[in-house]
Design a protein around this motif. Structure first.
Motif, short mmCIF file in Angstrom:
data_model
loop_
_atom_site.label_atom_id
_atom_site.label_comp_id
_atom_site.label_asym_id
_atom_site.label_seq_id
_atom_site.Cartn_x
_atom_site.Cartn_y
_atom_site.Cartn_z
N ASP A 101 0.87 -1.16 0.09
CA ASP A 101 -0.02 0.03 -0.15
C ASP A 101 0.64 1.43 -0.20
O ASP A 101 0.66 2.32 -0.81
CB ASP A 101 -0.86 0.17 0.97
CG ASP A 101 -1.97 -0.90 1.36
OD1 ASP A 101 -2.38 -1.47 0.11
OD2 ASP A 101 -2.62 -1.45 2.11
N HIS A 102 2.12 1.15 0.76
CA HIS A 102 2.79 2.40 1.05
C HIS A 102 3.39 2.69 -0.43
O HIS A 102 3.26 3.96 -0.86
CB HIS A 102 4.03 2.16 1.83
CG HIS A 102 5.03 3.35 1.99
ND1 HIS A 102 6.12 3.28 1.45
CD2 HIS A 102 4.91 4.34 2.75
CE1 HIS A 102 6.52 4.73 1.64
NE2 HIS A 102 5.77 5.29 2.53
N THR A 103 3.67 1.86 -1.12
CA THR A 103 4.69 2.14 -2.47
C THR A 103 3.47 2.61 -3.64
O THR A 103 3.96 3.58 -4.20
CB THR A 103 5.01 0.68 -2.99
OG1 THR A 103 5.29 -0.32 -2.00
CG2 THR A 103 6.02 0.80 -4.01
N ALA A 294 17.20 18.55 16.74
CA ALA A 294 16.09 18.11 15.97
C ALA A 294 14.83 18.41 16.55
O ALA A 294 14.47 18.25 17.50
CB ALA A 294 16.51 16.72 15.86
N PRO A 295 13.81 18.68 15.66
CA PRO A 295 12.57 18.90 15.84
C PRO A 295 11.60 17.82 16.12
O PRO A 295 10.71 17.87 16.65
CB PRO A 295 12.04 19.76 14.72
CG PRO A 295 12.93 19.32 13.65
CD PRO A 295 14.26 18.84 13.99
N LEU A 296 12.20 16.49 15.67
CA LEU A 296 11.51 15.22 15.84
C LEU A 296 12.67 14.53 16.46
O LEU A 296 13.61 14.23 15.71
CB LEU A 296 11.27 14.77 14.31
CG LEU A 296 10.09 15.62 13.80
CD1 LEU A 296 9.81 15.23 12.26
CD2 LEU A 296 8.67 15.55 14.68
N GLY A 356 15.52 5.73 4.07
CA GLY A 356 14.54 4.54 3.56
C GLY A 356 13.34 4.72 2.96
O GLY A 356 12.88 5.88 2.55
N ILE A 357 12.24 3.95 2.87
CA ILE A 357 11.04 4.10 2.22
C ILE A 357 10.33 5.29 2.80
O ILE A 357 9.30 5.73 2.28
CB ILE A 357 10.17 2.91 2.09
CG1 ILE A 357 9.81 2.52 3.36
CG2 ILE A 357 10.94 1.83 1.16
CD1 ILE A 357 8.62 1.31 3.23
N HIS A 358 10.34 5.43 4.19
CA HIS A 358 9.50 6.73 4.69
C HIS A 358 10.39 8.06 4.70
O HIS A 358 10.09 8.99 5.41
CB HIS A 358 9.12 6.19 6.17
CG HIS A 358 8.18 5.26 6.11
ND1 HIS A 358 6.92 5.18 5.83
CD2 HIS A 358 8.51 3.82 6.54
CE1 HIS A 358 6.13 4.06 5.99
NE2 HIS A 358 7.14 3.15 6.23
#
Ligand code: HEM
Length: 411
Positions: A101-103, A294-296, A356-358
């Motif tokens: 689904d992500h792809t 870093a904000p995250l 990576g993918i995200h």
């Protein structure tokens, strides 16, 4: 690899003194071990750059596990029905999906949310930043976050998506309530408020999509509503989740980067001079702002396959890993003199946008928007100073200031 309990206790996101400056505790933990177990959250915690970098790219881990396992399979509680609307609003968010689904959804989004679209905001962003910062200069004293960073950032992402400017205060309220859900310490009151906000945000977005379908304006919401590839399109639920994640992710971290980064500059005036004199381009300085504070600070992954070992630590399917981005970005094994705020460092390989993918789909926009902010600040307010000591929100994962009170001239 055993870390003394007193040192483990220093990692306490509910402690305001830890939040005020987490870096000494993070450095001590990082020196002591690359990985430790946090009993409070039941997570493996990664402290060093290389392990975080590799884990982000390791497909044996995922942001979610529900595409592979039921909650019962992993002995996890079923979702609490009280927060069903919250779960629904992010059901199709890229951040809640893994392949396939992500792809599929990321490919459709990438067709309309391109680096070219991000670069095209420059003229309008510069005009807006100039207007807002001119007003700040005239006031003499101002809060850079409330009076510049928030209205600026929400207007930029709103204009890209095609959200009417008058509605942007609504977005701010909803997103501030929603992001509380991503902390390690969230009360039921905060969960209820986040869930109400998610429901209102979904209703609003459904209306916006309908309006764009009847009167397309060529902007991002209209484009997402009609994007198509080989007969594949986004469903309404997918468009709603996507619009909401773009709007929320599209300003929260950017605003906090500007606040944390300008605080860093004002604590290091020699570095600010390097920017105002033109020695260091704003675009270069922005990378150091993201790296240094870093904000995250933390992102999580689930172990999905057998045989995973990180930093020598075997991890079982269904266990959770927390990656400390702020710590990774200060790892001396990767960054020389990591605690030094060096505007000209020019290292774009920090972990701030993930990997990576995200990897952050909004990175080109965030970089453009922040570059314009820093350029305009350096041009209009080179003499800006701290008017009071700023304090951080009492949250760890999303790290940002409550306000950044500044003064110019006689202000
Ligand atoms: C300085 C500002 C920003 C920072 C530091 C940041 C950071 C990140 C990080 C670390 C991730 C990856 C999360 C993970 O791997 O678990 C991410 C993902 C994402 N970001 Fe950003 N972001 C910023 C600005 C933006 C902007 C401006 C937008 C959109 C307009 C945006 C939209 C997204 C989206 C949609 C994802 C999910 C991508 C995916 O899962 O495939 N971000 N961001």
């Amino acid at each position: 690899m055993a870390i003394p309990p007193a040192l483990l206790d220093r990692f306490d996101p509910s402690d305001r003194s830890f939040i005020a400056d987490p870096y000494p505790a993070l450095a001590a933990l990082r020196d002591a071990a690359p990985v430790f177990y946090n009993e409070r959250t039941k997570q493996w915690v990664l402290t060093r750059f290389t392990d975080v970098y590799e884990t982000l790219r390791d497909r044996r881990l995922g942001r979610v596990y529900t595409h592979r396992f039921t909650h019962a399979d992993l002995g996890r509680p079923a979702p609490d029905p009280r927060w069903a609307a919250f779960d629904e609003h992010e059901r199709w968010s890229l951040l809640q999906l893994e392949p396939p689904d992500h792809t599929r959804i990321r490919r459709l989004i990438a067709k309309v949310f391109t680096p070219t679209a991000a670069a095209a905001v420059r003229p309008a962003a510069t005009a807006l930043a100039t207007d807002l910062l001119d007003e700040c200069r005239q006031r003499g004293q101002f809060d850079l976050l409330a009076e510049f960073a928030q209205p600026y950032s929400v207007a930029v992402i709103g204009s890209l998506l095609g959200v009417p400017r008058a509605d942007t205060p609504l977005l701010l309220g909803w997103s501030h309530a929603i992001v509380k859900m991503y902390e390690l310490t969230t009360s039921d009151d905060q969960r209820a408020a986040a869930t109400r906000a998610a429901q209102e945000f979904m209703d609003y977005t459904a209306g916006l999509i309908a309006a764009k379908r009847s009167q397309p304006d060529g902007l991002l919401v209209a484009a997402l509503a009609s994007v198509e590839e080989g007969g594949d399109r986004l469903s309404d639920a997918e468009i709603i989740s996507t619009v909401i994640v773009l709007l929320n992710a599209g300003h929260e971290a950017t605003v906090n980067t500007l606040g944390n980064g300008m605080r860093a500059f004002l604590l290091h005036p020699d570095q600010w001079t390097r920017v105002t004199s033109g020695e260091v381009p704003a675009r270069v300085a922005v990378e150091e702002m993201i790296r240094w504070d870093a904000p995250l600070q933390l992102f999580e992954r689930w172990i999905l396959d057998d045989g995973v070992e990180i930093a020598g630590q075997p991890m079982a399917v269904g266990e959770e890993v927390a990656m400390l981005f702020g710590s990774a970005n200060r790892d001396p094994r990767r960054f020389p003199e990591p605690d030094r705020f060096d505007a000209g460092r020019g290292d774009t390989a920090h972990i701030g946008f993930g990997g990576g993918i995200h990897f952050c789909v909004g990175a080109p926009l965030a970089r453009e928007e922040l570059t314009v902010s820093v350029e305009t600040l350096a041009r209009l307010l080179p003499d800006v100073q701290l008017a009071a000591t700023p304090t951080y929100h009492p949250t760890f994962v999303i790290r940002g200031l409550e306000a950044l009170p500044l003064a110019v001239g006689d202000g």
